[in-house]
Scaffold this motif. Structure first.
Motif, short mmCIF file in Angstrom:
data_model
loop_
_atom_site.label_atom_id
_atom_site.label_comp_id
_atom_site.label_asym_id
_atom_site.label_seq_id
_atom_site.Cartn_x
_atom_site.Cartn_y
_atom_site.Cartn_z
N ASP A 41 28.40 -14.52 7.70
CA ASP A 41 28.45 -15.80 6.99
C ASP A 41 29.86 -16.07 6.47
O ASP A 41 30.29 -17.22 6.41
CB ASP A 41 27.47 -15.79 5.80
CG ASP A 41 26.03 -15.68 6.24
OD1 ASP A 41 25.57 -16.57 6.97
OD2 ASP A 41 25.37 -14.68 5.88
N LEU A 42 30.56 -15.00 6.10
CA LEU A 42 31.90 -15.13 5.53
C LEU A 42 32.75 -13.94 5.93
O LEU A 42 32.28 -12.81 5.96
CB LEU A 42 31.81 -15.20 3.99
CG LEU A 42 33.14 -15.33 3.24
CD1 LEU A 42 33.80 -16.67 3.52
CD2 LEU A 42 32.93 -15.13 1.74
N VAL A 43 34.01 -14.22 6.25
CA VAL A 43 35.00 -13.17 6.53
C VAL A 43 36.06 -13.23 5.44
O VAL A 43 36.59 -14.30 5.14
CB VAL A 43 35.67 -13.36 7.91
CG1 VAL A 43 36.70 -12.26 8.15
CG2 VAL A 43 34.63 -13.37 9.02
N ILE A 44 36.35 -12.08 4.82
CA ILE A 44 37.36 -12.02 3.77
C ILE A 44 38.47 -11.07 4.22
O ILE A 44 38.20 -9.99 4.73
CB ILE A 44 36.77 -11.53 2.43
CG1 ILE A 44 35.60 -12.41 2.00
CG2 ILE A 44 37.85 -11.53 1.35
CD1 ILE A 44 34.93 -11.94 0.72
N ALA A 45 39.71 -11.48 4.01
CA ALA A 45 40.85 -10.65 4.37
C ALA A 45 41.94 -10.80 3.31
O ALA A 45 41.89 -11.72 2.47
CB ALA A 45 41.40 -11.06 5.74
N GLY A 46 42.91 -9.92 3.35
CA GLY A 46 44.09 -10.09 2.51
C GLY A 46 45.02 -11.10 3.15
O GLY A 46 44.98 -11.33 4.36
N ASN A 47 45.86 -11.72 2.36
CA ASN A 47 46.76 -12.74 2.91
C ASN A 47 47.97 -12.14 3.61
O ASN A 47 48.57 -12.77 4.48
CB ASN A 47 47.24 -13.68 1.79
CG ASN A 47 48.11 -12.96 0.77
OD1 ASN A 47 47.90 -11.80 0.46
ND2 ASN A 47 49.09 -13.67 0.23
N LEU A 48 48.31 -10.89 3.27
CA LEU A 48 49.56 -10.32 3.78
C LEU A 48 49.49 -8.80 3.69
O LEU A 48 49.28 -8.25 2.61
CB LEU A 48 50.75 -10.83 2.95
CG LEU A 48 52.14 -10.60 3.49
CD1 LEU A 48 52.41 -11.49 4.70
CD2 LEU A 48 53.17 -10.90 2.40
N SER A 49 49.66 -8.11 4.82
CA SER A 49 49.65 -6.65 4.79
C SER A 49 51.00 -6.15 4.29
O SER A 49 52.02 -6.82 4.44
CB SER A 49 49.36 -6.08 6.18
OG SER A 49 50.42 -6.36 7.07
N THR A 50 51.00 -4.95 3.71
CA THR A 50 52.24 -4.42 3.15
C THR A 50 53.13 -3.77 4.19
O THR A 50 54.28 -3.44 3.91
CB THR A 50 51.95 -3.40 2.04
OG1 THR A 50 51.13 -2.35 2.57
CG2 THR A 50 51.26 -4.05 0.87
#
Length: 258
Positions: free
Chosen positions: A113-122
């Motif tokens: 239903d939803l995919v969540i990710a970080g905006n920028l990898s380190t």
């Protein structure tokens, strides 16, 4: 609700980070591998919703070497329901587009239903994978949000920019990427670590996802050269003897700045 969280193992942010000069890839042995902090926050967002809404399933998906199992299991120890680990030597050094294709293929199998990710990898710092995944899935994207609200049929967030704060909303299914303004990930407990060992953990390769990493018909970027960062040298010192302004102007012209 079924939430998929994209996570990544990265070299320790506080450790030494360098490139392998032979391959041009990050030297993973230079420092200890850890779960990227922004991904811990992404997992936390999903778990916070799951805490308030019983029955929510949280699946973490990662494309990483086989050695990343312990890192991925940390997300399970935090409280995620299951994990999908994409392991394939042919994906080593994958560019952003191939990475997005692989992740999108894995998400597509998950009935999300939803995919969540970080905006920028380190480590890579591309900042575009979440948007690419949304495009490949053909769903709306709500990227770079500093606050997030999730309802049964939609997701909303606040995107902060120099011009102000924008309120963005999308119907589900959708892809969201978060910033470090969201809460830090919760600590793992001994109970959580033990429970993580019994949770579903699927390992797949590119072929199982229908991806051909070395397809000659697909254009990929090619790294032409890589070199060690040159040692720092002493700068130019300008002593003011009444003509410092002229010397500074001449220096800037010589450097192509002015």
């Amino acid at each position: 609700m079924k939430i998929v969280v994209l996570i990544k193992e990265v070299p320790d942010t506080w450790g030494e980070r360098r490139l392998d000069l032979e391959t041009g890839l990050a030297d993973r042995a230079a420092s200890s591998p850890v779960l990227d902090e922004i991904n811990e926050r992404a997992v936390e967002v999903a778990l916070a919703h799951a805490d308030a809404h019983p029955g929510t399933e949280v699946t973490v998906v990662s494309m990483a070497p086989a050695s990343a199992t312990a890192t991925i299991r940390k997300a399970l120890a935090m409280g995620a329901t299951s994990a999908v680990h994409i392991v394939d030597d042919a994906l080593r050094g994958a560019d952003l587009l191939l990475t997005a294709e692989v992740l999108a293929a894995a998400v597509r199998r998950a009935d999300y239903d939803l995919v969540i990710a970080g905006n920028l990898s380190t480590d890579g710092g591309g900042g575009v994978v979440a948007a690419m995944v949304a495009e490949l899935l053909g769903v709306p994207q709500v990227t770079g949000v500093a606050a997030l609200e999730l309802s049964d049929g939609a997701v909303s967030g606040d995107r902060v920019s120099d011009a102000g704060t924008m309120r963005v909303t999308a119907e589900l299914p959708a892809v969201v990427s978060i910033t470090e303004a969201l809460p830090e990930g919760r600590f793992t407990t001994f109970k959580g670590i033990m429970a993580a060992k019994k949770k579903p953990y699927e390992t797949v390769d590119a072929t199982a996802l229908g991806i051909e990493p070395e397809d000659p018909a697909t254009a990929r970027y090619i790294m032409l050269a890589v070199a060690e960062r040159p040692a720092r040298t002493a700068g130019t010192k300008i002593v003011d003897e009444g003509d410092a302004g002229e010397k500074l102007a001449a220096f800037l012209v010589a450097e192509g700045v002015a």
